[in-house]
Design an enzyme around this catalytic site. Structure first.
Site, PDB file in Angstrom:
ATOM      1  N   TYR A  37       0.853  -1.196   0.000  1.00 44.97           N
ATOM      2  CA  TYR A  37       0.000   0.000   0.000  1.00 44.97           C
ATOM      3  C   TYR A  37       0.876   1.229   0.000  1.00 44.97           C
ATOM      4  O   TYR A  37       1.811   1.321   0.805  1.00 44.97           O
ATOM      5  CB  TYR A  37      -0.901   0.026   1.245  1.00 44.97           C
ATOM      6  N   THR A 210      -2.877   5.747 -22.311  1.00 42.48           N
ATOM      7  CA  THR A 210      -2.748   4.421 -21.732  1.00 42.48           C
ATOM      8  C   THR A 210      -1.314   3.978 -21.980  1.00 42.48           C
ATOM      9  O   THR A 210      -0.665   4.441 -22.914  1.00 42.48           O
ATOM     10  CB  THR A 210      -3.690   3.401 -22.393  1.00 42.48           C
ATOM     11  N   LYS A 213      -1.089   0.274 -25.080  1.00 45.22           N
ATOM     12  CA  LYS A 213      -1.412   0.152 -26.503  1.00 45.22           C
ATOM     13  C   LYS A 213      -0.102   0.228 -27.295  1.00 45.22           C
ATOM     14  O   LYS A 213       0.757  -0.623 -27.065  1.00 45.22           O
ATOM     15  CB  LYS A 213      -2.459   1.195 -26.871  1.00 45.22           C
TER      16      LYS A 213
HETATM   17  C1  LIG Z   1      -8.207   2.912 -24.844  1.00 43.60           C
HETATM   18  C2  LIG Z   1      -8.523   4.348 -24.650  1.00 43.60           C
HETATM   19  C3  LIG Z   1      -8.777   4.876 -23.373  1.00 43.60           C
HETATM   20  C4  LIG Z   1      -9.067   4.054 -22.147  1.00 43.60           C
HETATM   21  O1  LIG Z   1      -8.265   3.123 -21.739  1.00 43.60           O
HETATM   22  P1  LIG Z   1      -8.683   2.029 -20.626  1.00 43.60           P
HETATM   23  O2  LIG Z   1      -7.361   1.726 -20.026  1.00 43.60           O
HETATM   24  O3  LIG Z   1      -9.326   0.920 -21.353  1.00 43.60           O
HETATM   25  O4  LIG Z   1      -9.607   2.675 -19.652  1.00 43.60           O
HETATM   26  C5  LIG Z   1      -8.919   6.244 -23.253  1.00 43.60           C
HETATM   27  N1  LIG Z   1      -8.841   7.055 -24.320  1.00 43.60           N
HETATM   28  C6  LIG Z   1      -8.647   6.575 -25.560  1.00 43.60           C
HETATM   29  C7  LIG Z   1      -8.595   7.534 -26.699  1.00 43.60           C
HETATM   30  C8  LIG Z   1      -8.496   5.215 -25.771  1.00 43.60           C
HETATM   31  O5  LIG Z   1      -8.349   4.743 -27.006  1.00 43.60           O
END
Ligand SMILES: *Cc1c(COP(=O)(O)O)cnc(C)c1O
Length: 393
Positions: A37, A210, A213
């Site tokens: 934590y 994020t 990606k």
């Molecule tokens: C994927 C995405 C998010 C959100 O991501 P999560 O981790 O799934 O909540 C936010 N903004 C854009 C433009 C995205 O493509």
């Protein structure tokens, strides 16, 4: 876990928001830091025994700032992209404040003010779209909407937009209406970090993304901002929107940012982009329409309206052949979101398996065959062979 590893090994992932991170990043995600934590921030925690957590978080922050030059502060705690957006918007707009973001149906994200998202309920959300014919953002229309609605925050960024976004033009509009500009680079973050797409940093007050990606890190979010917004952003993330940070994810972010700072990362991102271009070209040669006529980044949006096939049909047929991709609305789509008239593909994951232009072209050919009605069973062998030759990292 073994079943999922097998599934990923045997499936060719072309889902534009997915990637395969490195074994080191995976190892970091599963580390013992999950037990710790560490509410608060380095040097100011609400728990004892945070000396290692502090080092980890500071390292992740320093690397994030090196990866995105010009950014003055990094908050590495958001659990996800959505949490990053919700807390950043709360910091900038405040409850009930106006926001202007891209419509989901036109390529935006749920968290940019869509009605079922908290961002569409907590804020006074308005949505801009793209030109239904060209598929491109219309800056004049966005400017008109900004002048009409006078939002506190304008959001630039998308989930299925294949072209470079003109952050300078967004910044000029934000300045004109005295709004903050928030850039969400969740999808192209890796290409931006590698210098292949222009950075929003000099133009935006806050940048969210994020880390999982194109950036090829662990699942999570990241917020960058100017020093003067640091307090607002940090307190909005904790204690505003989250409790304890996920220290195992933060150490994995530090590992991934370290990988992204290495020279090889640029080569990887170039390959991601070149593979996307090659796929778009092959699909066009096969007579399929590509929204905006091509791509500047890692994704390609295929418009199936001129074919007999819906987005849902195409998704199903591709999966039956071992290719995972997703149906997607195209601008002006006459079909509902569960059916759609498009499919979205992205090259980050296949490139992480080591595939190049030749494989991208043959995959695009297989997709064109499947859209054209070819039996998935007759395409599955070629996909299986590719998966067997190009293992997960
Ligand atoms: C994927 C995405 C998010 C959100 O991501 P999560 O981790 O799934 O909540 C936010 N903004 C854009 C433009 C995205 O493509």
């Amino acid at each position: 876990m073994a079943a999922e590893e097998r599934r990923q090994q045997e499936t060719l992932t072309l889902i534009a928001s997915e990637n395969h991170c490195s074994p080191l990043v995976r190892e970091a995600c599963s580390s013992i830091l999950t037990d710790k934590y560490a509410e608060g921030y380095p040097g100011a925690r609400y728990y004892a025994g945070c000396e290692v957590a502090d080092k980890v978080e500071i390292l992740a922050q320093e690397r994030a700032l090196r990866l995105f030059p010009g950014a003055e502060h990094a908050n590495v705690q958001p659990h996800s992209g959505t949490t990053a957006n919700l807390t950043a918007l709360q910091a900038l707009a405040g409850t009930g404040g106006g926001i202007l973001g891209m419509a989901l149906a036109d390529g935006g994200h749920l968290s940019h003010g869509f009605k079922v998202s908290h961002t569409g309920k907590v804020f006074d959300a308005h949505q801009y779209g793209v030109d239904p014919d060209s598929g491109l953002l219309r800056m004049d229309q966005i400017r008109d909407m900004a002048k009409e609605h006078r939002p506190r925050v304008i959001i630039a960024g998308a989930s299925s937009y294949a072209r470079e976004i003109d952050f300078a033009a967004f910044a000029a509009i934000a300045k004109e209406v005295d709004a903050y500009l928030m850039a969400d680079i969740a999808h192209p973050a890796g290409l931006v970090a590698a210098g292949l797409l222009s950075s929003p940093i000099p133009h935006a007050d806050v940048v969210t993304m994020t880390t999982h990606k194109t950036l090829r890190g662990p699942r999570g979010g990241l917020i960058l901002c100017r020093e003067e917004l640091r307090k607002k952003v940090d307190s909005s993330v904790f204690p505003g929107g989250q409790g304890g940070p996920l220290m195992h994810q933060i150490v994995a972010k530090a590992v991934a940012f370290g990988e992204a700072l290495k020279p090889e990362f640029k080569g990887y991102q170039e390959s991601v982009r070149d593979n996307a271009r090659a796929m778009a070209e092959t699909l066009q040669e096969r007579g399929l329409a590509i929204v905006t006529g091509g791509t500047d980044n890692h994704l390609v949006l295929i418009d199936l309206r001129a074919t007999e096939t819906t987005g849902a049909d195409a998704e199903e047929r591709c999966l039956a052949a071992g290719i995972a991709l997703n149906k997607n609305m195209v601008p002006g789509d006459p079909r509902p979101p569960r059916v759609t008239s498009g499919i979205r593909i992205g090259t980050a994951a296949m490139t992480s398996r080591g595939m190049g232009i030749e494989q991208a072209k043959s995959l695009a050919g297989i997709i064109a065959d499947l859209v054209g009605g070819k039996d998935p069973a007759s395409c599955g062998g070629a996909v299986r062979d590719l998966c067997a030759s190009y293992k997960l990292p």
